[in-house]
Design a protein around this motif. Structure first.
Motif, PDB file in Angstrom:
ATOM      1  N   ASP A  59      -5.059   0.227  11.321  1.00 14.08           N
ATOM      2  CA  ASP A  59      -5.840  -0.900  11.589  1.00 14.08           C
ATOM      3  C   ASP A  59      -5.217  -2.197  11.023  1.00 14.08           C
ATOM      4  O   ASP A  59      -4.098  -1.913  10.230  1.00 14.08           O
ATOM      5  N   ALA A  60      -5.935  -3.334  11.631  1.00 13.03           N
ATOM      6  CA  ALA A  60      -5.247  -4.426  11.037  1.00 13.03           C
ATOM      7  C   ALA A  60      -6.272  -5.699  10.977  1.00 13.03           C
ATOM      8  O   ALA A  60      -7.318  -5.319  11.855  1.00 13.03           O
ATOM      9  N   SER A  61      -6.068  -6.435   9.991  1.00  8.40           N
ATOM     10  CA  SER A  61      -7.057  -7.585   9.854  1.00  8.40           C
ATOM     11  C   SER A  61      -6.133  -8.872  10.170  1.00  8.40           C
ATOM     12  O   SER A  61      -5.118  -8.891  10.602  1.00  8.40           O
ATOM     13  N   CYS A  62      -6.588 -10.064   9.781  1.00 10.39           N
ATOM     14  CA  CYS A  62      -5.794 -11.157  10.108  1.00 10.39           C
ATOM     15  C   CYS A  62      -4.665 -11.156   9.331  1.00 10.39           C
ATOM     16  O   CYS A  62      -3.618 -11.869   9.726  1.00 10.39           O
ATOM     17  N   THR A  63      -4.542 -10.865   8.118  1.00 15.10           N
ATOM     18  CA  THR A  63      -3.463 -10.564   7.097  1.00 15.10           C
ATOM     19  C   THR A  63      -3.222  -9.648   6.406  1.00 15.10           C
ATOM     20  O   THR A  63      -2.163  -9.647   5.647  1.00 15.10           O
ATOM     21  N   ALA A  65       0.847  15.281   1.750  1.00 14.85           N
ATOM     22  CA  ALA A  65       1.355  15.207   3.145  1.00 14.85           C
ATOM     23  C   ALA A  65       1.063  14.033   3.572  1.00 14.85           C
ATOM     24  O   ALA A  65       1.844  13.643   4.495  1.00 14.85           O
ATOM     25  N   ASP A  66       0.187  13.255   3.202  1.00 10.45           N
ATOM     26  CA  ASP A  66      -0.029  11.930   3.881  1.00 10.45           C
ATOM     27  C   ASP A  66      -0.666  10.902   2.822  1.00 10.45           C
ATOM     28  O   ASP A  66      -1.118  11.297   1.767  1.00 10.45           O
ATOM     29  N   THR A  67      -0.322   9.631   2.985  1.00  7.87           N
ATOM     30  CA  THR A  67      -0.755   8.408   2.203  1.00  7.87           C
ATOM     31  C   THR A  67      -1.137   7.273   2.927  1.00  7.87           C
ATOM     32  O   THR A  67      -0.469   6.938   4.268  1.00  7.87           O
ATOM     33  N   LEU A  68      -1.775   6.290   2.700  1.00  9.59           N
ATOM     34  CA  LEU A  68      -2.108   5.197   3.100  1.00  9.59           C
ATOM     35  C   LEU A  68      -1.448   4.108   2.619  1.00  9.59           C
ATOM     36  O   LEU A  68      -1.439   3.861   1.315  1.00  9.59           O
ATOM     37  N   LEU A  69      -0.671   3.249   3.379  1.00  9.12           N
ATOM     38  CA  LEU A  69       0.038   1.869   2.991  1.00  9.12           C
ATOM     39  C   LEU A  69      -0.536   0.737   3.561  1.00  9.12           C
ATOM     40  O   LEU A  69      -0.903   0.818   4.649  1.00  9.12           O
ATOM     41  N   ILE A  70      -0.464  -0.020   2.991  1.00  8.94           N
ATOM     42  CA  ILE A  70      -1.110  -1.379   3.166  1.00  8.94           C
ATOM     43  C   ILE A  70       0.000  -2.542   3.031  1.00  8.94           C
ATOM     44  O   ILE A  70       0.838  -2.716   2.087  1.00  8.94           O
ATOM     45  N   ASP A  71       0.096  -3.278   4.087  1.00  5.25           N
ATOM     46  CA  ASP A  71       1.019  -4.399   3.879  1.00  5.25           C
ATOM     47  C   ASP A  71       0.234  -5.666   3.912  1.00  5.25           C
ATOM     48  O   ASP A  71      -0.653  -5.982   4.986  1.00  5.25           O
ATOM     49  N   GLU A  72       0.377  -6.598   2.989  1.00  7.50           N
ATOM     50  CA  GLU A  72      -0.378  -7.835   2.798  1.00  7.50           C
ATOM     51  C   GLU A  72       0.430  -9.039   2.961  1.00  7.50           C
ATOM     52  O   GLU A  72       1.570  -9.128   3.025  1.00  7.50           O
ATOM     53  N   GLY A  73      -0.325 -10.197   3.428  1.00  5.94           N
ATOM     54  CA  GLY A  73       0.234 -11.497   3.430  1.00  5.94           C
ATOM     55  C   GLY A  73       0.978 -11.637   4.629  1.00  5.94           C
ATOM     56  O   GLY A  73       1.734 -12.636   4.777  1.00  5.94           O
ATOM     57  N   LYS A 116      -2.737 -13.219  14.299  1.00  4.37           N
ATOM     58  CA  LYS A 116      -2.210 -13.210  15.817  1.00  4.37           C
ATOM     59  C   LYS A 116      -0.728 -12.761  15.779  1.00  4.37           C
ATOM     60  O   LYS A 116      -0.073 -13.719  16.728  1.00  4.37           O
ATOM     61  N   GLN A 117       0.167 -12.016  15.071  1.00  5.89           N
ATOM     62  CA  GLN A 117       1.490 -11.734  15.135  1.00  5.89           C
ATOM     63  C   GLN A 117       1.574 -10.152  15.199  1.00  5.89           C
ATOM     64  O   GLN A 117       0.768  -9.351  14.826  1.00  5.89           O
ATOM     65  N   THR A 118       2.506  -9.906  15.957  1.00  7.89           N
ATOM     66  CA  THR A 118       2.959  -8.465  16.020  1.00  7.89           C
ATOM     67  C   THR A 118       4.065  -7.904  15.232  1.00  7.89           C
ATOM     68  O   THR A 118       4.905  -8.673  15.071  1.00  7.89           O
ATOM     69  N   TYR A 119       3.784  -6.981  14.521  1.00  7.20           N
ATOM     70  CA  TYR A 119       4.623  -6.437  13.508  1.00  7.20           C
ATOM     71  C   TYR A 119       5.187  -4.933  14.121  1.00  7.20           C
ATOM     72  O   TYR A 119       4.445  -4.272  14.259  1.00  7.20           O
ATOM     73  N   THR A 134      -1.800  -8.151  14.097  1.00  4.53           N
ATOM     74  CA  THR A 134      -2.943  -8.702  13.467  1.00  4.53           C
ATOM     75  C   THR A 134      -3.857  -9.434  14.214  1.00  4.53           C
ATOM     76  O   THR A 134      -3.629 -10.067  15.352  1.00  4.53           O
ATOM     77  N   MET A 135      -5.070  -9.504  13.727  1.00  2.00           N
ATOM     78  CA  MET A 135      -6.045 -10.091  14.397  1.00  2.00           C
ATOM     79  C   MET A 135      -6.214 -11.777  14.318  1.00  2.00           C
ATOM     80  O   MET A 135      -5.358 -12.271  13.425  1.00  2.00           O
TER      81      MET A 135
END
Length: 149
Positions: free
Chosen positions: A35-39, A74-82, A86-89, A113-114
């Motif tokens: 998922d993604a939010s604005c940032t 076996a799995d983990t959640l990673l978060i990229d902030e900042g 409205k950008q594609t990463y 991102t939204m």
């Protein structure tokens, strides 16, 4: 006649060599865009071999190493902030050896991102009672066209 059969069998034995099938390399590393939010962006890293040292890399807009970590599950959640709205990463996981060389990479995933809201609101004011002693205790915004006070 026996000579002909022997020659045919000898030729067949030379041409019918079976080679072992090529070893199929099963990927042990996977990355999924959740998922993604604005940032912020949420990504799920999965591995079939634990423990594993992995590196999360953002490929676009510029190449950047975000995290290097040891996976023990076996799995983990990673978060990229900042991030910017409205950008594609594009992201990728890299599995590292003990000497920090890359031994495996996951397929890359894209996430957008939204966008922020347009900040164009229309207000409607209703006056309750005579206006003397009125108090507003709570406001609830239900959706883009409905709000309660």
């Amino acid at each position: 006649m026996r000579y002909r059969i022997a020659v045919v069998l000898a030729l067949l034995s030379l041409t019918c060599k079976k080679e072992p099938p090529p070893a199929v390399q099963v990927p042990t590393l996977a990355l999924q865009a959740i998922d993604a939010s604005c940032t912020e962006a949420w990504l799920k890293a999965t591995t079939t071999e634990t423990p594993a040292t992995i590196r999360l890399v953002r490929l676009t807009p510029t190449l950047q190493t975000l995290q290097t970590l040891q996976l023990t599950t076996a799995d983990t959640l990673l978060i990229d902030e900042g991030l910017l709205p409205k950008q594609t990463y594009t992201y990728q996981l890299q599995k590292l050896a003990a000497d920090s060389t890359v031994v495996e990479t996951s397929p890359s995933v894209q996430l957008t991102t939204m966008d922020t809201t347009r900040h164009r609101f229309t207000w409607q004011i209703d006056t309750l009672g005579g206006g003397a002693g009125s108090v507003l205790y709570e406001v609830a915004i239900i959706n883009d066209t409905l709000g309660y006070a």
